[in-house]
Design an enzyme around this catalytic site. Sequence first.
Site, PDB file in Angstrom:
ATOM      1  N   ASP A  39     -73.467 -45.976  31.166  1.00 54.35           N
ATOM      2  CA  ASP A  39     -73.947 -46.500  29.891  1.00 54.35           C
ATOM      3  C   ASP A  39     -74.555 -45.366  29.063  1.00 54.35           C
ATOM      4  O   ASP A  39     -75.561 -44.781  29.456  1.00 54.35           O
ATOM      5  CB  ASP A  39     -74.994 -47.589  30.162  1.00 54.35           C
ATOM      6  CG  ASP A  39     -75.259 -48.475  28.969  1.00 54.35           C
ATOM      7  OD1 ASP A  39     -74.705 -48.214  27.885  1.00 54.35           O
ATOM      8  OD2 ASP A  39     -76.029 -49.436  29.108  1.00 54.35           O
ATOM      9  N   ASP A  40     -73.926 -45.038  27.947  1.00 56.16           N
ATOM     10  CA  ASP A  40     -74.413 -43.978  27.052  1.00 56.16           C
ATOM     11  C   ASP A  40     -74.412 -42.604  27.729  1.00 56.16           C
ATOM     12  O   ASP A  40     -75.340 -41.814  27.533  1.00 56.16           O
ATOM     13  CB  ASP A  40     -75.834 -44.277  26.558  1.00 56.16           C
ATOM     14  CG  ASP A  40     -75.901 -45.448  25.602  1.00 56.16           C
ATOM     15  OD1 ASP A  40     -74.855 -46.075  25.352  1.00 56.16           O
ATOM     16  OD2 ASP A  40     -77.000 -45.746  25.106  1.00 56.16           O
ATOM     17  N   CYS A  79     -72.140 -49.910  22.661  1.00 55.08           N
ATOM     18  CA  CYS A  79     -71.899 -50.596  23.936  1.00 55.08           C
ATOM     19  C   CYS A  79     -70.980 -51.806  23.870  1.00 55.08           C
ATOM     20  O   CYS A  79     -69.910 -51.817  24.471  1.00 55.08           O
ATOM     21  CB  CYS A  79     -73.236 -51.041  24.533  1.00 55.08           C
ATOM     22  SG  CYS A  79     -74.443 -49.721  24.782  1.00 55.08           S
ATOM     23  N   LYS A 136     -74.423 -54.568  33.775  1.00 55.02           N
ATOM     24  CA  LYS A 136     -74.594 -54.933  32.370  1.00 55.02           C
ATOM     25  C   LYS A 136     -73.394 -55.710  31.838  1.00 55.02           C
ATOM     26  O   LYS A 136     -72.249 -55.352  32.095  1.00 55.02           O
ATOM     27  CB  LYS A 136     -74.808 -53.662  31.548  1.00 55.02           C
ATOM     28  CG  LYS A 136     -74.956 -53.869  30.049  1.00 55.02           C
ATOM     29  CD  LYS A 136     -75.305 -52.570  29.368  1.00 55.02           C
ATOM     30  CE  LYS A 136     -75.319 -52.685  27.855  1.00 55.02           C
ATOM     31  NZ  LYS A 136     -75.765 -51.425  27.203  1.00 55.02           N
ATOM     32  N   HIS A 138     -73.574 -57.746  28.153  1.00 54.49           N
ATOM     33  CA  HIS A 138     -73.760 -57.473  26.719  1.00 54.49           C
ATOM     34  C   HIS A 138     -72.646 -58.042  25.835  1.00 54.49           C
ATOM     35  O   HIS A 138     -72.312 -57.470  24.802  1.00 54.49           O
ATOM     36  CB  HIS A 138     -73.905 -55.961  26.469  1.00 54.49           C
ATOM     37  CG  HIS A 138     -74.675 -55.650  25.215  1.00 54.49           C
ATOM     38  ND1 HIS A 138     -74.805 -54.380  24.711  1.00 54.49           N
ATOM     39  CD2 HIS A 138     -75.356 -56.472  24.366  1.00 54.49           C
ATOM     40  CE1 HIS A 138     -75.526 -54.411  23.612  1.00 54.49           C
ATOM     41  NE2 HIS A 138     -75.878 -55.664  23.387  1.00 54.49           N
ATOM     42  N   HIS A 221     -78.744 -45.130  30.073  1.00 53.60           N
ATOM     43  CA  HIS A 221     -79.288 -45.761  28.866  1.00 53.60           C
ATOM     44  C   HIS A 221     -80.817 -45.754  28.915  1.00 53.60           C
ATOM     45  O   HIS A 221     -81.400 -45.854  29.993  1.00 53.60           O
ATOM     46  CB  HIS A 221     -78.757 -47.195  28.812  1.00 53.60           C
ATOM     47  CG  HIS A 221     -78.921 -47.897  27.501  1.00 53.60           C
ATOM     48  ND1 HIS A 221     -80.142 -48.262  26.997  1.00 53.60           N
ATOM     49  CD2 HIS A 221     -77.990 -48.338  26.602  1.00 53.60           C
ATOM     50  CE1 HIS A 221     -79.964 -48.903  25.843  1.00 53.60           C
ATOM     51  NE2 HIS A 221     -78.667 -48.952  25.578  1.00 53.60           N
ATOM     52  N   ASP A 283     -69.201 -46.142  28.529  1.00 54.67           N
ATOM     53  CA  ASP A 283     -68.896 -47.108  27.467  1.00 54.67           C
ATOM     54  C   ASP A 283     -68.856 -46.465  26.088  1.00 54.67           C
ATOM     55  O   ASP A 283     -68.262 -47.011  25.164  1.00 54.67           O
ATOM     56  CB  ASP A 283     -69.878 -48.282  27.497  1.00 54.67           C
ATOM     57  CG  ASP A 283     -71.319 -47.866  27.243  1.00 54.67           C
ATOM     58  OD1 ASP A 283     -71.628 -46.658  27.318  1.00 54.67           O
ATOM     59  OD2 ASP A 283     -72.154 -48.761  26.983  1.00 54.67           O
ATOM     60  N   ASN A 284     -69.503 -45.335  25.923  1.00 53.22           N
ATOM     61  CA  ASN A 284     -69.458 -44.598  24.656  1.00 53.22           C
ATOM     62  C   ASN A 284     -70.097 -43.241  24.897  1.00 53.22           C
ATOM     63  O   ASN A 284     -70.491 -42.910  26.020  1.00 53.22           O
ATOM     64  CB  ASN A 284     -70.170 -45.350  23.525  1.00 53.22           C
ATOM     65  CG  ASN A 284     -71.531 -45.889  23.890  1.00 53.22           C
ATOM     66  OD1 ASN A 284     -71.715 -47.092  24.053  1.00 53.22           O
ATOM     67  ND2 ASN A 284     -72.508 -45.007  24.033  1.00 53.22           N
ATOM     68  N   LYS A 299     -73.754 -41.116  20.189  1.00 54.79           N
ATOM     69  CA  LYS A 299     -73.608 -42.566  20.119  1.00 54.79           C
ATOM     70  C   LYS A 299     -73.816 -43.048  18.681  1.00 54.79           C
ATOM     71  O   LYS A 299     -74.709 -42.591  17.978  1.00 54.79           O
ATOM     72  CB  LYS A 299     -74.635 -43.224  21.040  1.00 54.79           C
ATOM     73  CG  LYS A 299     -74.655 -44.747  21.002  1.00 54.79           C
ATOM     74  CD  LYS A 299     -75.728 -45.269  21.937  1.00 54.79           C
ATOM     75  CE  LYS A 299     -75.817 -46.802  21.851  1.00 54.79           C
ATOM     76  NZ  LYS A 299     -76.836 -47.325  22.794  1.00 54.79           N
TER      77      LYS A 299
END
Length: 476
Positions: A39-40, A79, A136, A138, A221, A283-284, A299
């Site tokens: 994540d991130d 995300c 996660k 989301h 994250h 995810d990014n 991001k």
Amino acid sequence: MKTARRTFIQGMAATGALSGYRASAASSPRPNILVILADDMGWADLGCFGSRHIRTPHLDRLAAAGVRMTDCYASSPVCSPTRLSMATGRYNVAFRTGLIEPFSAGEWGDSAIPEGYPTLPALLREAGYGTSLIGKWHLGESEGGSPLAHGYDEFYGFLGGAIDYFTHQWRGEYALHRGEEKSEDFGYMTTLLANETVKALARYNESEKPFLISLHFNAPHWPWEGPEDQALGGDGGSSIASGGSLETYAQMMESLDRNIGRVLRALDNLGMADDTLVIFTSDNGGERFSEVWPFTGMKGMLLEGGIRVPGIVRFPGRIPAGVDSAQMASTMDWMPTILDAAGVKPRQDQVLDGISLLPPLASGRSINRSLFWKFQGHNQRAARVGNWKYLKLDDNEFLFDLSVDSLERADMAKSEPERFDQLKAAWEEWNKGMVTDDSIAGFCHSPGTLAGMMPDGEEYNCKVYGPRPEAPNPET
């Protein structure tokens, strides 16, 4: 990676690779699927992708045992739109909810995925797979928006955009769930998710049922909390604007790597590794303390640093080990890739924007393609065709040659006007098949975070957390 790694970068006619790949795949048993999502995380936050201060030996070994993908992209620079692509195999902006950056309930509904949509886990479950989401989600926090409503048999994790690593709160509410119930487990979130995955592997091994495990970590994250930082635990939203350090970020990343190592070791110990497709990506792009060199951006931006992500694929006996691939790939490709590996077809009327990556990864010959993005924050647009990239930020448009300008600094729009017009027209044509922009609030970082690169204001269609700070009075 070490220079001894072979690099597969040739172009090819897609049909040639497909015919050779399918012949070998047809007789294979249904594999297990393990998708590990960070994540991130930035492109260069792993040792095998060039990190200078973070040690990730387990992910480095995973890359050495599979294919390291150098041109892997997120479908969106934030995300939830990317997670929508992963679940559906489509561009996130094929759905109106894919414009919500990040997703939250509103006039468009409380689930990012349409009711009854044939998602990746839903199709695999219909084909006899066990399906587990650990981590996660989301994509919706209501009963109809939860992972259990969209194809997963089991869920352990959290529904919102983040969670505190120790208190397990999100915006002041306890957020850790097992199924539909709150889970009172104690411990560091990264470790808990790995613990749950190891248990799930043991259950699936006993049942002898093929599985899809979506292991979606919240690390790295924010909030910026390493495994020894229990005293920093808060409500999951208090550390957005302050705190953290490069050292803390490295501790978070190294904990992520150790726990992924535990999961991969469990696969080995259970004798399941040779029968499991393992995919690792983010995810990014990264945020604040992340490293994205040799790119720029972060991001929330369609610069390479916001959308270029690490990609690692290990599939013993089906794709080579210890090689690099320059195959251009996107989040929306993971669904058709997994369905291909499992021998599962989408529904007859189902549209997939992504492609299976197994043929080019197996053959080492890249398929020529184009990728497109749009993002409502700062009205961003991007297209990549070959090594050329069209980029729009607010009212400014650019053309970059990524083969010589990975930092996206040398604008070629005026010196290559025909190419600029071609890429812009290609984006416009692609956009005709996507949902219409309707000025739903987008995602923006504050000017301080971006060091003044882009202004922040109501006219820039930005979503901000908390009250917008008052503008300074020029007369004082």
